[in-house]
Design an enzyme around this catalytic site. Sequence first.
Site, PDB file in Angstrom:
ATOM      1  N   ASN A   1      46.549  48.516  50.514  1.00 32.43           N
ATOM      2  CA  ASN A   1      47.238  49.571  49.552  1.00 32.43           C
ATOM      3  C   ASN A   1      48.366  48.981  48.795  1.00 32.43           C
ATOM      4  O   ASN A   1      49.278  49.719  48.482  1.00 32.43           O
ATOM      5  CB  ASN A   1      47.391  51.080  49.882  1.00 32.43           C
ATOM      6  CG  ASN A   1      47.641  51.761  48.783  1.00 32.43           C
ATOM      7  OD1 ASN A   1      48.446  52.964  48.867  1.00 32.43           O
ATOM      8  ND2 ASN A   1      47.148  51.777  47.705  1.00 32.43           N
TER       9      ASN A   1
ATOM     10  N   CYS B   1      47.919  45.242  47.101  1.00 33.86           N
ATOM     11  CA  CYS B   1      47.500  44.366  46.066  1.00 33.86           C
ATOM     12  C   CYS B   1      46.286  45.028  45.219  1.00 33.86           C
ATOM     13  O   CYS B   1      46.526  45.363  44.185  1.00 33.86           O
ATOM     14  CB  CYS B   1      47.014  43.303  46.874  1.00 33.86           C
ATOM     15  SG  CYS B   1      48.314  42.133  47.703  1.00 33.86           S
ATOM     16  N   ARG B   2      45.276  44.917  45.801  1.00 38.63           N
ATOM     17  CA  ARG B   2      44.070  45.189  45.123  1.00 38.63           C
ATOM     18  C   ARG B   2      43.759  46.604  44.591  1.00 38.63           C
ATOM     19  O   ARG B   2      43.505  46.991  43.386  1.00 38.63           O
ATOM     20  CB  ARG B   2      42.626  44.735  45.766  1.00 38.63           C
ATOM     21  CG  ARG B   2      42.531  43.180  45.965  1.00 38.63           C
ATOM     22  CD  ARG B   2      41.435  42.831  46.802  1.00 38.63           C
ATOM     23  NE  ARG B   2      41.678  43.516  48.086  1.00 38.63           N
ATOM     24  CZ  ARG B   2      40.856  43.261  49.172  1.00 38.63           C
ATOM     25  NH1 ARG B   2      39.720  43.067  49.165  1.00 38.63           N
ATOM     26  NH2 ARG B   2      41.200  43.853  50.620  1.00 38.63           N
ATOM     27  N   SER B   3      44.114  47.548  45.514  1.00 41.63           N
ATOM     28  CA  SER B   3      44.015  48.957  45.111  1.00 41.63           C
ATOM     29  C   SER B   3      44.950  49.513  44.201  1.00 41.63           C
ATOM     30  O   SER B   3      44.821  50.075  43.082  1.00 41.63           O
ATOM     31  CB  SER B   3      43.628  49.937  46.287  1.00 41.63           C
ATOM     32  OG  SER B   3      45.069  49.848  47.222  1.00 41.63           O
TER      33      SER B   3
ATOM     34  N   CYS C   1      41.904  49.627  49.299  1.00 40.44           N
ATOM     35  CA  CYS C   1      41.873  48.173  49.929  1.00 40.44           C
ATOM     36  C   CYS C   1      42.577  48.246  51.192  1.00 40.44           C
ATOM     37  O   CYS C   1      42.816  49.384  51.693  1.00 40.44           O
ATOM     38  CB  CYS C   1      42.529  47.243  48.880  1.00 40.44           C
ATOM     39  SG  CYS C   1      44.216  47.148  48.873  1.00 40.44           S
TER      40      CYS C   1
ATOM     41  N   ASP D   1      40.912  39.147  48.323  1.00 42.02           N
ATOM     42  CA  ASP D   1      42.268  39.958  48.523  1.00 42.02           C
ATOM     43  C   ASP D   1      43.453  38.553  48.369  1.00 42.02           C
ATOM     44  O   ASP D   1      43.266  37.540  49.068  1.00 42.02           O
ATOM     45  CB  ASP D   1      42.277  40.028  50.296  1.00 42.02           C
ATOM     46  CG  ASP D   1      43.567  40.779  50.383  1.00 42.02           C
ATOM     47  OD1 ASP D   1      44.571  40.964  49.709  1.00 42.02           O
ATOM     48  OD2 ASP D   1      43.725  41.608  51.559  1.00 42.02           O
TER      49      ASP D   1
END
Length: 174
Positions: free
Chosen positions: A31, A33-35, A28, A143
């Site tokens: 690096n 939050c989402r990933s 993401c 995000d």
Amino acid sequence: EMSASLVGSEMCIRDRGYATMIKVLFICHGNICRSTLSESVFTHKVNTLGLENMFVIDSAATSREEIGNPPHGGTVNKLRELGIPLVPHRARQVTLDDYDKFDYIIGMDTANIRNLNRMLKHDPEGKIYKLLSFVGSGRDIADPWYTGDFDETYRDVEEGSEGFLNYLREKGEI
């Protein structure tokens, strides 16, 4: 160089000294939050299925903004709420070495994919995917750094991770 050795009753293929495994890198923007959420959710799914010895799972950023930082508090809290172990991680930027090392480089949104293609020489080996493409969707995973909605992000990550596992099953990789 490839060599095979018999380990117990199992044949173990070794490639440059490492057992051949499915190497997955979640990406993401920052690096945190989402990933990192994807890394923890997918690792938990793999472990629950007893397939942990078949995978190398990591995450990285397209940007340098959060390098060295731990996962976002919203990610940590969402995982805790669900009873999913957090994979300890410090944000890092994706590199060309990652392109050689990983089989699947999975971005969260259109901007991630565009940046990955630019950073990784336009993906000559076809390793870059968008997570929700594994469920037949071109949709971006929003995000939560901006939306604040870690519940929605988790639902998308969960759906995409399950879709990715199904994709690997259909391909006969697991």
